[in-house]
Design a protein around this motif. Structure first.
Motif, PDB file in Angstrom:
ATOM      1  N   ARG A 142      12.828  -3.860  -2.761  1.00  0.00           N
ATOM      2  CA  ARG A 142      13.997  -3.175  -3.339  1.00  0.00           C
ATOM      3  C   ARG A 142      13.939  -1.673  -3.054  1.00  0.00           C
ATOM      4  O   ARG A 142      14.948  -1.063  -2.670  1.00  0.00           O
ATOM      5  CB  ARG A 142      14.067  -3.424  -4.849  1.00  0.00           C
ATOM      6  CG  ARG A 142      14.355  -4.857  -5.221  1.00  0.00           C
ATOM      7  CD  ARG A 142      14.672  -5.044  -6.684  1.00  0.00           C
ATOM      8  NE  ARG A 142      13.713  -4.436  -7.589  1.00  0.00           N
ATOM      9  CZ  ARG A 142      13.439  -4.910  -8.798  1.00  0.00           C
ATOM     10  NH1 ARG A 142      14.039  -6.008  -9.244  1.00  0.00           N
ATOM     11  NH2 ARG A 142      12.564  -4.296  -9.574  1.00  0.00           N
ATOM     12  N   ALA A 143      12.763  -1.087  -3.264  1.00  0.00           N
ATOM     13  CA  ALA A 143      12.636   0.358  -3.032  1.00  0.00           C
ATOM     14  C   ALA A 143      12.801   0.692  -1.558  1.00  0.00           C
ATOM     15  O   ALA A 143      13.392   1.726  -1.202  1.00  0.00           O
ATOM     16  CB  ALA A 143      11.280   0.842  -3.538  1.00  0.00           C
ATOM     17  N   GLU A 187       6.838 -11.772  -9.274  1.00  0.00           N
ATOM     18  CA  GLU A 187       7.424 -10.692 -10.074  1.00  0.00           C
ATOM     19  C   GLU A 187       6.719  -9.357  -9.871  1.00  0.00           C
ATOM     20  O   GLU A 187       7.306  -8.307 -10.136  1.00  0.00           O
ATOM     21  CB  GLU A 187       7.419 -11.065 -11.561  1.00  0.00           C
ATOM     22  CG  GLU A 187       8.300 -12.260 -11.905  1.00  0.00           C
ATOM     23  CD  GLU A 187       9.782 -12.032 -11.664  1.00  0.00           C
ATOM     24  OE1 GLU A 187      10.186 -10.881 -11.404  1.00  0.00           O
ATOM     25  OE2 GLU A 187      10.552 -13.010 -11.753  1.00  0.00           O
ATOM     26  N   THR A 188       5.473  -9.362  -9.405  1.00  0.00           N
ATOM     27  CA  THR A 188       4.813  -8.088  -9.109  1.00  0.00           C
ATOM     28  C   THR A 188       5.123  -7.594  -7.699  1.00  0.00           C
ATOM     29  O   THR A 188       4.679  -6.505  -7.319  1.00  0.00           O
ATOM     30  CB  THR A 188       3.279  -8.197  -9.287  1.00  0.00           C
ATOM     31  OG1 THR A 188       2.763  -9.220  -8.424  1.00  0.00           O
ATOM     32  CG2 THR A 188       2.915  -8.498 -10.730  1.00  0.00           C
ATOM     33  N   GLU A 189       5.894  -8.387  -6.940  1.00  0.00           N
ATOM     34  CA  GLU A 189       6.184  -7.983  -5.570  1.00  0.00           C
ATOM     35  C   GLU A 189       7.678  -7.834  -5.279  1.00  0.00           C
ATOM     36  O   GLU A 189       8.078  -7.779  -4.109  1.00  0.00           O
ATOM     37  CB  GLU A 189       5.517  -8.958  -4.592  1.00  0.00           C
ATOM     38  CG  GLU A 189       3.996  -8.881  -4.703  1.00  0.00           C
ATOM     39  CD  GLU A 189       3.241  -9.562  -3.593  1.00  0.00           C
ATOM     40  OE1 GLU A 189       2.146  -9.080  -3.257  1.00  0.00           O
ATOM     41  OE2 GLU A 189       3.718 -10.586  -3.069  1.00  0.00           O
ATOM     42  N   ASN A 233       2.643  -1.442  -5.562  1.00  0.00           N
ATOM     43  CA  ASN A 233       1.706  -0.913  -6.546  1.00  0.00           C
ATOM     44  C   ASN A 233       2.064   0.500  -6.980  1.00  0.00           C
ATOM     45  O   ASN A 233       1.941   0.844  -8.159  1.00  0.00           O
ATOM     46  CB  ASN A 233       0.293  -0.988  -5.976  1.00  0.00           C
ATOM     47  CG  ASN A 233      -0.105  -2.433  -5.722  1.00  0.00           C
ATOM     48  OD1 ASN A 233      -0.142  -3.247  -6.630  1.00  0.00           O
ATOM     49  ND2 ASN A 233      -0.378  -2.757  -4.468  1.00  0.00           N
ATOM     50  N   ALA A 234       2.537   1.315  -6.051  1.00  0.00           N
ATOM     51  CA  ALA A 234       2.985   2.660  -6.415  1.00  0.00           C
ATOM     52  C   ALA A 234       4.190   2.605  -7.340  1.00  0.00           C
ATOM     53  O   ALA A 234       4.295   3.390  -8.298  1.00  0.00           O
ATOM     54  CB  ALA A 234       3.318   3.458  -5.156  1.00  0.00           C
ATOM     55  N   MET A 235       5.105   1.672  -7.090  1.00  0.00           N
ATOM     56  CA  MET A 235       6.291   1.550  -7.935  1.00  0.00           C
ATOM     57  C   MET A 235       5.924   1.086  -9.339  1.00  0.00           C
ATOM     58  O   MET A 235       6.466   1.575 -10.337  1.00  0.00           O
ATOM     59  CB  MET A 235       7.292   0.575  -7.297  1.00  0.00           C
ATOM     60  CG  MET A 235       7.853   1.028  -5.957  1.00  0.00           C
ATOM     61  SD  MET A 235       8.807   2.568  -6.070  1.00  0.00           S
ATOM     62  CE  MET A 235      10.203   2.029  -7.057  1.00  0.00           C
ATOM     63  N   ALA A 263       0.790  -1.232   0.000  1.00  0.00           N
ATOM     64  CA  ALA A 263       0.000   0.000   0.000  1.00  0.00           C
ATOM     65  C   ALA A 263       0.819   1.276   0.000  1.00  0.00           C
ATOM     66  O   ALA A 263       0.287   2.341  -0.323  1.00  0.00           O
ATOM     67  CB  ALA A 263      -0.914  -0.004   1.228  1.00  0.00           C
ATOM     68  N   HIS A 264       2.084   1.230   0.376  1.00  0.00           N
ATOM     69  CA  HIS A 264       2.819   2.462   0.635  1.00  0.00           C
ATOM     70  C   HIS A 264       2.864   3.369  -0.602  1.00  0.00           C
ATOM     71  O   HIS A 264       3.157   2.905  -1.710  1.00  0.00           O
ATOM     72  CB  HIS A 264       4.252   2.150   1.092  1.00  0.00           C
ATOM     73  CG  HIS A 264       4.887   3.286   1.794  1.00  0.00           C
ATOM     74  ND1 HIS A 264       5.548   4.297   1.132  1.00  0.00           N
ATOM     75  CD2 HIS A 264       4.941   3.609   3.120  1.00  0.00           C
ATOM     76  CE1 HIS A 264       6.005   5.165   2.012  1.00  0.00           C
ATOM     77  NE2 HIS A 264       5.649   4.785   3.218  1.00  0.00           N
TER      78      HIS A 264
END
Length: 267
Positions: free
Chosen positions: A244-245, A237-239, A124-126, A117-118
């Motif tokens: 990393r960020a 792969e979507t997570e 999802n934001a990335m 959610a961040h």
């Protein structure tokens, strides 16, 4: 003759940050306490009292723990931790994972829904940023745990072109359900990991496409009956984006080096 006029400088010691300071900052930055989650978010395993190096991994497994230790890390950031709601008996693989971490002084910090959610470092934001999504807004989930993103692509893409773009981003061959009956992709929803349950919500929001990780059989017909395209790009792969960020953000904040442990599951 040896010249002693300029003494050799001693090698710089690695920066050491108290574990309590690091986890306190993470708890606040990720708003851990705000989420109702079936993951036990936060510090799950307490290792050394200081942190000098970080490893980041999507999953906690024997292999990720061993690779984190081999990298010299004493803190591992994970999306999927060791503990989920009800207590687990410390036996079998669970005991071996836990013992390996404790023996090496490796702390494990898990952030599940808070990292989906961040708004800055979330999965999802990335992905929304990488896909150049505009007019983004939080979407998908309960009032206390809105975890996804919705927005608009700068211009409409064919479903095939969009799937190819996602494949380049994630490295995963996408499974495409063209429930939109030939409509293109512009109004997009994104839910990393397991988000097929949000097909109905995506349709109600007026989106033409949902990007998520893995399909569920019970939701297969929903996309076609509701007229929604769904692109499945793999749970793993979507997570990869969030951990990393987050590790990079910790490097900015505390000056700690980090390494991503890429251990894909193919799922």
């Amino acid at each position: 003759m040896t010249d002693f006029s300029t003494p050799a400088s001693a090698p710089a010691l690695p920066r050491a940050v108290p574990l309590s300071e690091l986890t306190g900052w993470l708890d606040s930055y990720l708003k851990i306490a705000d989420f109702k989650d079936w993951s036990n978010n936060g510090l799950q395993v307490e290792g050394n009292s200081t942190v000098t190096r970080i490893a980041a991994s999507v999953d906690t497994s024997q292999r990720s723990i061993e690779e984190a230790i081999a990298s010299g890390a004493n803190l591992m950031l994970v999306h999927h931790g060791l503990f989920w709601n009800k207590p687990l008996m410390v036996v079998g693989p669970h005991r071996r994972r836990l013992q390996a971490a404790l023996d090496a002084g490796l702390s494990i910090y898990a952030a599940h829904l808070p990292l989906d959610a961040h708004p800055e470092v979330g999965n999802n934001a990335m992905m929304a940023s990488a896909l150049s999504l505009q007019n983004t807004a939080p979407a998908f989930g309960s009032a206390s745990s809105v975890i996804g993103q919705m927005g608009e692509l700068p211009y409409e893409l064919s479903l095939q072109d969009f799937a190819e773009r996602v494949q380049k981003l994630t490295g995963e061959i996408c499974l495409v359900h063209g429930g939109g009956g030939g409509t293109g992709v512009q109004k997009l929803g994104i839910v990393s990991g397991s988000g097929a349950e949000f097909i109905g919500e995506a349709a109600r929001l007026g989106l033409d496409t949902l990007l998520t990780g893995e399909p569920e059989h019970k939701h297969f017909h929903d996309a076609f009956e509701l007229g929604l395209n769904v692109v499945y790009a793999g749970h793993y792969e979507t997570e990869v984006f969030g951990v990393r960020a987050l590790a990079a953000r910790l490097e900015e904040q505390f000056g700690l080096p980090w390494q991503f442990l890429h251990l894909p599951t193919g799922l």
